[in-house]
Scaffold this active site. Structure first.
Site: not given
Ligand code: GUN
Length: 310
Positions: A63, A107, A130
Site C-alpha cells: 500500500k 488494517q 475502505d
Molecule cells: N485486510 C484485508 N483486506 C483488507 C481491506 O480491504 N481493508 C482493510 N482495512 N483490511 C484488510
C-alpha cells in the site's frame, strides 16, 4: 492501457488483475496530480497497522509503495499488538481531525482484544476509503453517494473489463462477509445484475452456482468451486487467496475455484494470484482521490469518472 483480457491455452480468457490494477493506479496518479493544484498539497492516505500479522505487513508495505508511486502522501502508524482500545481510538480521532489526511485505513484483522467494528466505526465517513463504516454501508444500500469497499469494487470493475455492461447478468456471490461478500452483492445489484448471495448454509450450492453468468466466490476455501458447478461460458471472479501445501516442503497460492477445471468451462476467469488481489489497493488509491476531492468540495476527477470507478 495494457491488455487486461488475455488468451490462455484453454477455453477461458484470463482477466489480468495486475494489468487492471496498473491501469487504475495510473488513473489515480493522474487524478492525484490534478487534485494537488487546488488542494495545494498531495492527497494523503493514512494506514494504521496494529501488531505484526505477516500477511498484513506485506499488504501494508505494498500500500505504501503504490500510494507514493501514485503521487500521494502515505502516512503510516505501526502500533504494538498490545495497543489498548483507548490508544487506538485516540489515534483514529487524531487522524479524523487532521485536515491533511484524506483517507484512513485501519488494517484488518485487528488483534483479538480489539473490537474491529467499534474501531472502524470511529473513522470519519468522509475519510472512510475502505467503505466499511455504517454510513458508507448505508449509502451503498441506498444507492446514494459514498465511498465503496475496495475489493468488491475491484470485482465489479474486472467483470466490466471482460463483459462490458453488466445489466441483466445473473451473479452468484459466495460468502457474506462485511469486507467482501455483502458489499459485492450490493455493488453488482447497483450494476443492474440479478444477484444471489450464497453462503455456507445455502442448499445445493453447486446447483445455485450453475445458474451464474458471473460467479464470485469469496469464502477462503481452497479450490472449493469445481468445474461441474460452473455454467459453460460463465465469468469467474475469484476473490479467494489461499496458501496450500504444494508438497516437497513448498506452498502455493490458489483461489476458491479449482482453476484447472474452471478454465476449461468458463469464458473469462481471474487467476490467483494476479486477479482480484491487486485490484484492492488500486481501488483504495482511487477512493483516496475521491475522498480528497469531496472533502475539498471538488468534483470527482474526470479520469476516475471515465473508468467508472466512482
Ligand atoms: N485486510 C484485508 N483486506 C483488507 C481491506 O480491504 N481493508 C482493510 N482495512 N483490511 C484488510
Amino acid at each position: 492501457m495494457a491488455d487486461i483480457i488475455k488468451n490462455s491455452d484453454h477455453r477461458a480468457r484470463l482477466i489480468d488483475g495486475k494489468a487492471g490494477a496498473a491501469a487504475v493506479d495510473a488513473a489515480a496518479k493522474s487524478a492525484a496530480e490534478a487534485l494537488a493544484v487546488p488542494l495545494g498539497r498531495a492527497a494523503a492516505l493514512a494506514v494504521v497497522l496494529v501488531g505484526d500479522d505477516p500477511a498484513s505487513q506485506v499488504y501494508v508495505r505494498n500500500k505504501i509503495r503504490r500510494t507514493e508511486a501514485a503521487s500521494m502522501t502515505s502516512i503510516e502508524h505501526r502500533l504494538p499488538a498490545d495497543t489498548t482500545r483507548e490508544a487506538l481510538l485516540a489515534l483514529v480521532d487524531q487522524l479524523n481531525r487532521d485536515d491533511g489526511v484524506d483517507g484512513i485505513l485501519v488494517q484488518l484483522p485487528l488483534p483479538d482484544h480489539l473490537d474491529a467494528t467499534e474501531i472502524v466505526e470511529a473513522i470519519d465517513p468522509a475519510k472512510d476509503v475502505d467503505g466499511l463504516t455504517a454510513k458508507s454501508a448505508g449509502a451503498l444500500v441506498q444507492g446514494s453517494k459514498g465511498l465503496r469497499p475496495c475489493t468488491p469494487s475491484g470485482c465489479v470493475w474486472l467483470a466490466r473489463q471482460a463483459l462490458g455492461d453488466l445489466t441483466g447478468k445473473s451473479v452468484v456471490v459466495i460468502g457474506r462477509s462485511i469486507l467482501v461478500g455483502k458489499p459485492a452483492a450490493l455493488l453488482f445489484l447497483e450494476a443492474n445484475c440479478t444477484v444471489t448471495l450464497a453462503h455456507s448454509r445455502t442448499a445445493d450450492l453447486p446447483a445455485v452456482c450453475a445458474e451464474a453468468d458471473i460467479l464470485v466466490p469469496a469464502v477462503g476455501r481452497p479450490e472449493m468451486v469445481r468445474g461441474h458447478w460452473i455454467k459453460p461460458g460463465a465469468t469467474i471472479i475469484d476473490v479467494g487467496i489461499n496458501r496450500i501445501d504444494a508438497g516437497d516442503g513448498k506452498s502455493r497460492l490458489v483461489g476458491d475455484v479449482h482453476f484447472g477445471e474452471a478454465v476449461k468451462i468458463a469464458d473469462f476467469i481471474t487467476p490467483v494470484p494476479g486477479g482480484v488481489g491487486p485490484m484492492t489497493i488500486a481501488m483504495l488509491l482511487a477512493n483516496t482521490c475521491v475522498a480528497a476531492a469531496a472533502r475539498a468540495g471538488l468534483e470527482t476527477p474526470k479520469i476516475l469518472q471515465a473508468l467508472e470507478i466512482a
